[in-house]
Structures are given as C-alpha cells and as structure tokens.
Enzyme design. Structure first.
Site, PDB file in Angstrom:
ATOM      1  N   GLY A 142    -199.433  21.355  -7.840  1.00 21.09           N
ATOM      2  CA  GLY A 142    -199.003  22.253  -8.482  1.00 21.09           C
ATOM      3  C   GLY A 142    -197.793  23.240  -7.471  1.00 21.09           C
ATOM      4  O   GLY A 142    -196.906  22.491  -6.635  1.00 21.09           O
ATOM      5  N   ASP A 150    -209.863  28.228 -14.812  1.00 18.37           N
ATOM      6  CA  ASP A 150    -208.719  28.438 -15.276  1.00 18.37           C
ATOM      7  C   ASP A 150    -208.065  29.272 -13.990  1.00 18.37           C
ATOM      8  O   ASP A 150    -208.723  30.280 -13.353  1.00 18.37           O
ATOM      9  CB  ASP A 150    -208.661  29.396 -16.597  1.00 18.37           C
ATOM     10  CG  ASP A 150    -207.100  29.469 -17.096  1.00 18.37           C
ATOM     11  OD1 ASP A 150    -206.959  28.374 -17.518  1.00 18.37           O
ATOM     12  OD2 ASP A 150    -206.603  30.475 -17.065  1.00 18.37           O
ATOM     13  N   HIS A 173    -208.392  29.907  -3.533  1.00 13.38           N
ATOM     14  CA  HIS A 173    -208.888  30.835  -4.739  1.00 13.38           C
ATOM     15  C   HIS A 173    -210.027  29.937  -5.166  1.00 13.38           C
ATOM     16  O   HIS A 173    -211.224  30.582  -5.649  1.00 13.38           O
ATOM     17  CB  HIS A 173    -207.876  30.921  -5.609  1.00 13.38           C
ATOM     18  CG  HIS A 173    -206.957  29.889  -6.018  1.00 13.38           C
ATOM     19  ND1 HIS A 173    -206.584  29.062  -4.989  1.00 13.38           N
ATOM     20  CD2 HIS A 173    -206.504  29.397  -7.187  1.00 13.38           C
ATOM     21  CE1 HIS A 173    -205.888  27.935  -5.516  1.00 13.38           C
ATOM     22  NE2 HIS A 173    -205.733  28.255  -7.075  1.00 13.38           N
ATOM     23  N   ARG A 174    -209.662  28.663  -5.397  1.00  9.70           N
ATOM     24  CA  ARG A 174    -210.662  27.941  -5.981  1.00  9.70           C
ATOM     25  C   ARG A 174    -212.016  27.572  -4.977  1.00  9.70           C
ATOM     26  O   ARG A 174    -213.359  27.379  -5.722  1.00  9.70           O
ATOM     27  CB  ARG A 174    -210.183  26.498  -6.424  1.00  9.70           C
ATOM     28  CG  ARG A 174    -210.978  25.374  -7.398  1.00  9.70           C
ATOM     29  CD  ARG A 174    -210.260  24.278  -7.914  1.00  9.70           C
ATOM     30  NE  ARG A 174    -209.209  25.001  -8.772  1.00  9.70           N
ATOM     31  CZ  ARG A 174    -207.870  24.950  -8.511  1.00  9.70           C
ATOM     32  NH1 ARG A 174    -207.440  24.493  -7.425  1.00  9.70           N
ATOM     33  NH2 ARG A 174    -206.906  25.556  -9.549  1.00  9.70           N
ATOM     34  N   ASN A 225    -206.674  17.864 -15.318  1.00 12.55           N
ATOM     35  CA  ASN A 225    -205.957  17.899 -14.020  1.00 12.55           C
ATOM     36  C   ASN A 225    -206.608  17.479 -12.777  1.00 12.55           C
ATOM     37  O   ASN A 225    -207.807  17.835 -12.197  1.00 12.55           O
ATOM     38  CB  ASN A 225    -205.919  19.406 -13.903  1.00 12.55           C
ATOM     39  CG  ASN A 225    -204.854  19.723 -12.483  1.00 12.55           C
ATOM     40  OD1 ASN A 225    -204.987  19.105 -11.608  1.00 12.55           O
ATOM     41  ND2 ASN A 225    -204.268  20.860 -12.670  1.00 12.55           N
ATOM     42  N   ALA A 226    -206.018  15.927 -12.530  1.00 11.92           N
ATOM     43  CA  ALA A 226    -206.607  15.372 -11.521  1.00 11.92           C
ATOM     44  C   ALA A 226    -206.651  15.964 -10.062  1.00 11.92           C
ATOM     45  O   ALA A 226    -207.664  15.918  -9.352  1.00 11.92           O
ATOM     46  CB  ALA A 226    -205.653  13.836 -11.160  1.00 11.92           C
ATOM     47  N   GLY A 227    -205.751  16.721  -9.682  1.00 13.71           N
ATOM     48  CA  GLY A 227    -205.884  17.471  -8.609  1.00 13.71           C
ATOM     49  C   GLY A 227    -206.860  18.427  -8.467  1.00 13.71           C
ATOM     50  O   GLY A 227    -207.561  18.574  -7.540  1.00 13.71           O
ATOM     51  N   LYS A 228    -207.387  19.155  -9.586  1.00 15.07           N
ATOM     52  CA  LYS A 228    -208.379  20.162  -9.558  1.00 15.07           C
ATOM     53  C   LYS A 228    -209.699  19.467  -9.817  1.00 15.07           C
ATOM     54  O   LYS A 228    -210.645  19.976  -8.928  1.00 15.07           O
ATOM     55  CB  LYS A 228    -208.337  21.021 -11.072  1.00 15.07           C
ATOM     56  CG  LYS A 228    -207.334  22.009 -11.004  1.00 15.07           C
ATOM     57  CD  LYS A 228    -207.575  22.679 -12.431  1.00 15.07           C
ATOM     58  CE  LYS A 228    -206.849  23.843 -12.728  1.00 15.07           C
ATOM     59  NZ  LYS A 228    -207.149  24.458 -14.135  1.00 15.07           N
ATOM     60  N   LYS A 281    -207.625  23.664   2.837  1.00 14.48           N
ATOM     61  CA  LYS A 281    -207.251  24.362   1.809  1.00 14.48           C
ATOM     62  C   LYS A 281    -208.564  24.686   0.756  1.00 14.48           C
ATOM     63  O   LYS A 281    -208.913  26.089   0.631  1.00 14.48           O
ATOM     64  CB  LYS A 281    -206.627  23.328   0.639  1.00 14.48           C
ATOM     65  CG  LYS A 281    -206.161  24.282  -0.513  1.00 14.48           C
ATOM     66  CD  LYS A 281    -205.308  23.470  -1.490  1.00 14.48           C
ATOM     67  CE  LYS A 281    -205.218  24.299  -2.731  1.00 14.48           C
ATOM     68  NZ  LYS A 281    -204.693  23.330  -4.143  1.00 14.48           N
TER      69      LYS A 281
HETATM   70  P1  IMP Z   1    -204.539  26.110 -15.637  1.00 13.60           P
HETATM   71  O1  IMP Z   1    -205.792  26.827 -14.769  1.00 13.60           O
HETATM   72  O2  IMP Z   1    -205.020  24.539 -15.796  1.00 13.60           O
HETATM   73  O3  IMP Z   1    -204.169  27.057 -16.489  1.00 13.60           O
HETATM   74  O4  IMP Z   1    -203.405  25.929 -14.457  1.00 13.60           O
HETATM   75  C1  IMP Z   1    -202.694  26.913 -13.973  1.00 13.60           C
HETATM   76  C2  IMP Z   1    -201.430  26.451 -13.174  1.00 13.60           C
HETATM   77  O5  IMP Z   1    -201.488  27.003 -11.950  1.00 13.60           O
HETATM   78  C3  IMP Z   1    -201.179  24.838 -13.229  1.00 13.60           C
HETATM   79  O6  IMP Z   1    -199.792  24.639 -13.364  1.00 13.60           O
HETATM   80  C4  IMP Z   1    -201.633  24.406 -11.983  1.00 13.60           C
HETATM   81  O7  IMP Z   1    -201.108  23.304 -11.476  1.00 13.60           O
HETATM   82  C5  IMP Z   1    -201.288  25.540 -11.089  1.00 13.60           C
HETATM   83  N1  IMP Z   1    -202.600  25.760 -10.094  1.00 13.60           N
HETATM   84  C6  IMP Z   1    -203.686  26.156 -10.203  1.00 13.60           C
HETATM   85  N2  IMP Z   1    -204.438  25.933  -9.119  1.00 13.60           N
HETATM   86  C7  IMP Z   1    -203.506  25.639  -8.158  1.00 13.60           C
HETATM   87  C8  IMP Z   1    -203.778  25.178  -6.859  1.00 13.60           C
HETATM   88  O8  IMP Z   1    -204.611  25.123  -6.053  1.00 13.60           O
HETATM   89  N3  IMP Z   1    -202.528  24.858  -6.114  1.00 13.60           N
HETATM   90  C9  IMP Z   1    -201.323  24.838  -6.758  1.00 13.60           C
HETATM   91  N4  IMP Z   1    -201.196  25.174  -7.951  1.00 13.60           N
HETATM   92  C10 IMP Z   1    -202.342  25.512  -8.770  1.00 13.60           C
END
Ligand code: IMP
Length: 196
Positions: free
Chosen positions: A155, A71, A182-183, A9-12, A177
């Site tokens: 997301g 996760d 949370h992250r 996930n490029a965003g993460k 952000k």
């Molecule tokens: P996973 O951790 O890869 O299982 O992703 C969980 C879901 O929550 C994914 O659809 C992410 O895009 C979404 N998600 C996780 N963290 C964020 C965030 O910081 N902002 C928006 N969506 C998030």
C-alpha cells in the site's frame, strides 16, 4: 484462542500473523470469507462490519470461534484528514498502486514541508466466541514523501516517511515496521485488552 481473520489483503494478513505469533490468539483464515461493502463512516464501524460479517459466515458453516478484523487508512494534513476511511479507494477503486501513490505525492508537492504530515490509523475489532466485542486503535504520524522510497511493505508504505528513523515504511524490514506501525500498536493494545 482460535481466531479467524477477516481479510483478503495478503499484506495485512502477513503482518498480523507475525504480530500475534506466540500470543494467545491462534490466527486462521477462512477461504469462504466474503468482504462486505465498506461504509464511509468510520474505521470502527468498518472493522465491526467485517468482523460481524465473518462471524455470521462462519456460524452458517458451523464454526463458532473468535473473529478479528481490522480497518485502516491514511490521513493527510494537506487533505484535511483525507482520504481516511476511503483510503482503499483513493484515486479510484481499480487504479493501480503506482498511479495511486503518484496521485497522493502530487497532493503534497505544492505544499510546504510542514504541511506534508500524515497519520496511519488502524482499528481492530475482535469478537469472542461468546459474542463480546473488543475494539482497539493504533496510529502513527509521519510525512508523505515526494518520491517513492523503498519496496518493502504494501500500500502506502513507500511514501510514508517516519522522521524518528529517517526512513519510509517501504525501506525497513517488516519486523521493524511492526514495532512502529499503527497496526503493531493496535495489535499490542488488543493483547493488553484481552489480558485485562
Ligand atoms: P482497508 O483497511 O482494507 O480499508 O484498507 C485501507 C487502505 O490503506 C488500503 O489501501 C491499504 O492498502 C492501506 N493501508 C492500510 N494499512 C497500511 C499499511 O500498513 N501500509 C500501507 N498502506 C496501508
């Protein structure tokens, strides 16, 4: 400490990279990483599953550095805590994001404002080169909006409203952000755990 991150996930990736910049964790990605199939049990189990999978894949390639996985998910009061660990697949695994966000907003449109609460949660799992597993967690409470607000982030960010600043995570720069999310909270907990 050279550390490989288990994510596609490029965003993460971008966020975690910026959060850990200047810390003892020197973050890398592994092109050959294959995401395991996530369970629907818990964030902790999924984070450990991803970290252990990457560790095994790296070891097969002769790399023995630390690994990190996260996760995360979103939990709506109106859905009794759902979609939770299933957030990535909410409204259908291959559903485009605009439609997924629309579906989530439709869940709260009919409920009173005080039932539009939601929580983002993130669990991070780090495995040190000698096999020690460190698991930390961070969360943040907000509200689901009934209209899209902002185009930043990824997301669910454009529909996650954070009352203390009167904006969604889609309306603020990434650095802000990362302070609130949370992250960001999980990343700071991880650095504290490592320092201890
Ligand atoms: P996973 O951790 O890869 O299982 O992703 C969980 C879901 O929550 C994914 O659809 C992410 O895009 C979404 N998600 C996780 N963290 C964020 C965030 O910081 N902002 C928006 N969506 C998030």
């Amino acid at each position: 400490m050279k550390t490989y991150l288990a994510t596609k996930n490029a965003g993460k990736l971008g966020e975690i990279r910026n959060m850990l910049a200047g810390s003892p964790i020197d973050l890398h990605t592994y092109d050959g990483y294959i995401d395991p199939v996530e369970g629907d049990d818990s964030y902790v189990a999924n984070a450990l599953l991803k970290a252990r999978a990457l560790r095994e894949q790296l070891q097969l390639a002769g790399i023995h550095d630390a690994v990190l996985a996260d996760d995360s998910g979103i939990e709506l009061d109106a859905l009794d805590g759902g979609p939770g660990v299933l957030s990535a697949r909410y409204a259908g695994e291959t559903t485009p994001w605009p439609q997924r966000l629309e579906t989530m907003m439709s869940e709260v449109r009919h409920v009173p404002e005080d039932r539009r609460g939601a929580r983002f949660i993130c669990v991070m799992a780090l495995i040190t080169p000698d096999g020690r597993e460190i698991v930390v967690e961070g969360d943040v409470r907000g509200q689901i909006t009934t209209e899209l607000r902002g185009t930043n982030g990824f997301g669910y960010d454009p529909i996650f409203y954070y009352p203390p600043i009167g904006k969604t995570f889609g309306e603020i720069p990434e650095a802000e952000k990362n302070e609130l999310s949370h992250r960001g909270r999980a990343a700071r907990a991880l650095l504290e755990a490592l320092a201890a």
